[in-house]
Write a protein that holds these residues in place. Structure first.
Motif, PDB file in Angstrom:
ATOM      1  N   ARG A   1      41.782  26.608  27.434  1.00  0.00           N
ATOM      2  CA  ARG A   1      43.244  26.653  27.517  1.00  0.00           C
ATOM      3  C   ARG A   1      43.806  25.430  28.268  1.00  0.00           C
ATOM      4  O   ARG A   1      44.802  24.841  27.882  1.00  0.00           O
ATOM      5  N   ILE A   2      43.099  25.070  29.378  1.00  0.00           N
ATOM      6  CA  ILE A   2      43.539  23.911  30.170  1.00  0.00           C
ATOM      7  C   ILE A   2      43.554  22.656  29.303  1.00  0.00           C
ATOM      8  O   ILE A   2      44.521  21.886  29.296  1.00  0.00           O
ATOM      9  N   LEU A   3      42.494  22.532  28.533  1.00  0.00           N
ATOM     10  CA  LEU A   3      42.388  21.362  27.650  1.00  0.00           C
ATOM     11  C   LEU A   3      43.532  21.354  26.636  1.00  0.00           C
ATOM     12  O   LEU A   3      44.199  20.331  26.424  1.00  0.00           O
ATOM     13  N   VAL A   7      46.473  18.636  26.117  1.00  0.00           N
ATOM     14  CA  VAL A   7      46.705  17.969  24.822  1.00  0.00           C
ATOM     15  C   VAL A   7      48.172  18.133  24.410  1.00  0.00           C
ATOM     16  O   VAL A   7      48.837  17.188  23.980  1.00  0.00           O
ATOM     17  N   LEU A   8      48.678  19.376  24.616  1.00  0.00           N
ATOM     18  CA  LEU A   8      50.089  19.630  24.243  1.00  0.00           C
ATOM     19  C   LEU A   8      51.046  18.772  25.077  1.00  0.00           C
ATOM     20  O   LEU A   8      52.016  18.226  24.567  1.00  0.00           O
ATOM     21  N   ASP A   9      50.759  18.667  26.422  1.00  0.00           N
ATOM     22  CA  ASP A   9      51.605  17.844  27.296  1.00  0.00           C
ATOM     23  C   ASP A   9      51.642  16.400  26.817  1.00  0.00           C
ATOM     24  O   ASP A   9      52.700  15.765  26.734  1.00  0.00           O
ATOM     25  N   THR A  10      50.450  15.886  26.505  1.00  0.00           N
ATOM     26  CA  THR A  10      50.386  14.497  26.038  1.00  0.00           C
ATOM     27  C   THR A  10      51.198  14.343  24.754  1.00  0.00           C
ATOM     28  O   THR A  10      51.956  13.380  24.580  1.00  0.00           O
ATOM     29  N   ALA A  11      51.046  15.341  23.850  1.00  0.00           N
ATOM     30  CA  ALA A  11      51.772  15.276  22.575  1.00  0.00           C
ATOM     31  C   ALA A  11      53.282  15.284  22.826  1.00  0.00           C
ATOM     32  O   ALA A  11      54.030  14.524  22.214  1.00  0.00           O
ATOM     33  N   GLU A  13      54.872  14.309  25.574  1.00  0.00           N
ATOM     34  CA  GLU A  13      55.264  13.006  26.152  1.00  0.00           C
ATOM     35  C   GLU A  13      55.392  11.958  25.057  1.00  0.00           C
ATOM     36  O   GLU A  13      56.343  11.187  24.998  1.00  0.00           O
ATOM     37  N   ASN A  14      54.397  11.956  24.153  1.00  0.00           N
ATOM     38  CA  ASN A  14      54.421  10.981  23.049  1.00  0.00           C
ATOM     39  C   ASN A  14      55.654  11.183  22.184  1.00  0.00           C
ATOM     40  O   ASN A  14      56.322  10.228  21.782  1.00  0.00           O
ATOM     41  N   ALA A  15      55.946  12.495  21.902  1.00  0.00           N
ATOM     42  CA  ALA A  15      57.102  12.799  21.042  1.00  0.00           C
ATOM     43  C   ALA A  15      58.370  12.287  21.695  1.00  0.00           C
ATOM     44  O   ALA A  15      59.250  11.712  21.048  1.00  0.00           O
ATOM     45  N   LYS A  16      58.460  12.460  23.062  1.00  0.00           N
ATOM     46  CA  LYS A  16      59.647  11.971  23.793  1.00  0.00           C
ATOM     47  C   LYS A  16      59.778  10.460  23.614  1.00  0.00           C
ATOM     48  O   LYS A  16      60.836   9.928  23.345  1.00  0.00           O
ATOM     49  N   GLY A  17      58.609   9.801  23.784  1.00  0.00           N
ATOM     50  CA  GLY A  17      58.575   8.333  23.656  1.00  0.00           C
ATOM     51  C   GLY A  17      59.043   7.905  22.281  1.00  0.00           C
ATOM     52  O   GLY A  17      59.852   6.988  22.136  1.00  0.00           O
TER      53      GLY A  17
END
Ligand code: ADP
Length: 278
Positions: A1-3, A7-11, A13-17
């Motif tokens: 779940r942590i992983l 992964v979702l957080d990174t996604a 952040e990328n989407a925001k970018g």
């Protein structure tokens, strides 16, 4: 779940970018679109007087001998008038692009009484020729305001020039007075400047567009002068002073343009200077 969360957080952040990049690209595309629209409008506006000058000179050159001296003079007069129009247009376009270039303008204490005097001197003859009274109503003891003298001269010249251009009889009045009491000890004091004419007036539908580049209201059929850039220059300069012009107008009665400027306080200067310098 942590992983998965990471992964979702990174996604996210990328989407925001990506969203920000798309915003930037859209903004840039809009600016480019506005720029090319402006260039196309300028080219179009330049072409008309150039075409007229060329036609009249060519006719004189080819068939001048067959024309009466009076006709020849008329042709030359038209070519001369069109050259003036071209000069005005080029000057306005240059002024506007200089204003938009991001160049820094020095601000200082400006004596509005002096600025109005200087502007009116250049229009006195024109008003006299048209039989229009130029009236100056500057409140006694008006404090200096915070601005750029030369830019404010241009605002006054454009507004007073328009008032005279679109007025055939009556008065053009220039007023400057303090909003509320002019108490120099207080910080937030404003001076209001009004340019009021008894001219043709501007139709309600046209009023919203007058500050747009190359916009000319219906009433423009009454005069050949003008580039449609004068009021966008006014808007741009007033924006640099943190303010904007408003108008009230009635067809057949006249028009009043006004704007508010900050009173000069030594403390404001220090504040602004340190801000500018930062
Ligand atoms: P222009 O060079 O044509 O005067 P401006 O940007 O200065 O261009 O003004 C835009 C239009 O707004 C004018 O063409 C005119 O139709 C209208 N206008 C501006 N000032 C006045 C005024 N004082 N009275 C009536 N119409 C005005």
């Amino acid at each position: 779940r942590i992983l998965l969360n990471s992964v979702l957080d990174t996604a996210r952040e990328n989407a925001k970018g990506i969203a920000l990049t798309i915003q930037d690209i859209t903004r840039e595309a809009e600016l480019n679109e506005a720029k090319s629209q402006f260039i196309s409008n300028v080219s179009h506006e330049l072409r008309t007087p150039l075409f007229n000058i060329k036609s009249f000179i060519e006719t004189l050159y080819e068939y001048g001998d067959a024309l009466e001296p009076e006709q020849q003079r008329e042709f030359l007069e038209t070519a001369n008038r069109e050259t003036d129009r071209l000069t005005r247009l080029v000057n306005d376009v240059l002024d506007l692009s200089r204003l938009e270039s991001g160049k820094a303008y020095a601000f200082d204490a400006v004596d509005l009484h002096q600025a109005v005097d200087q502007t009116l001197r250049t229009y006195q003859l024109n008003a006299k020729d048209k039989g229009i009274t130029l009236r100056q109503e500057i409140a006694p003891g008006l404090p200096t305001i915070w601005g750029n003298y030369d830019l404010l001269l241009q605002v006054l010249a454009n507004l007073i020039g328009n008032a005279l251009k679109f007025t055939h009889e009556g008065t053009v009045a220039i007023r400057a007075y303090c909003l509320d009491e002019c108490d120099l000890d207080e910080q937030a004091q404003m001076v209001r400047v009004e340019i009021a004419d008894t001219g043709l007036g501007i139709d309600v539908e046209d009023q919203v567009g007058v500050f747009e580049r190359f916009f000319r209201a219906e009433n423009r059929v009454h005069t050949l002068e003008g580039t449609g850039l004068g009021l966008s220059i006014v808007r741009n300069i007033l924006e640099k002073h943190g303010t904007q012009a408003s108008l009230v107008s009635e067809v057949g009665t006249g028009t009043t343009f006004w704007f508010d400027l900050k009173v000069f306080h030594p403390a404001t200067v220090i504040g602004n200077m340190s801000l500018d310098e930062l």
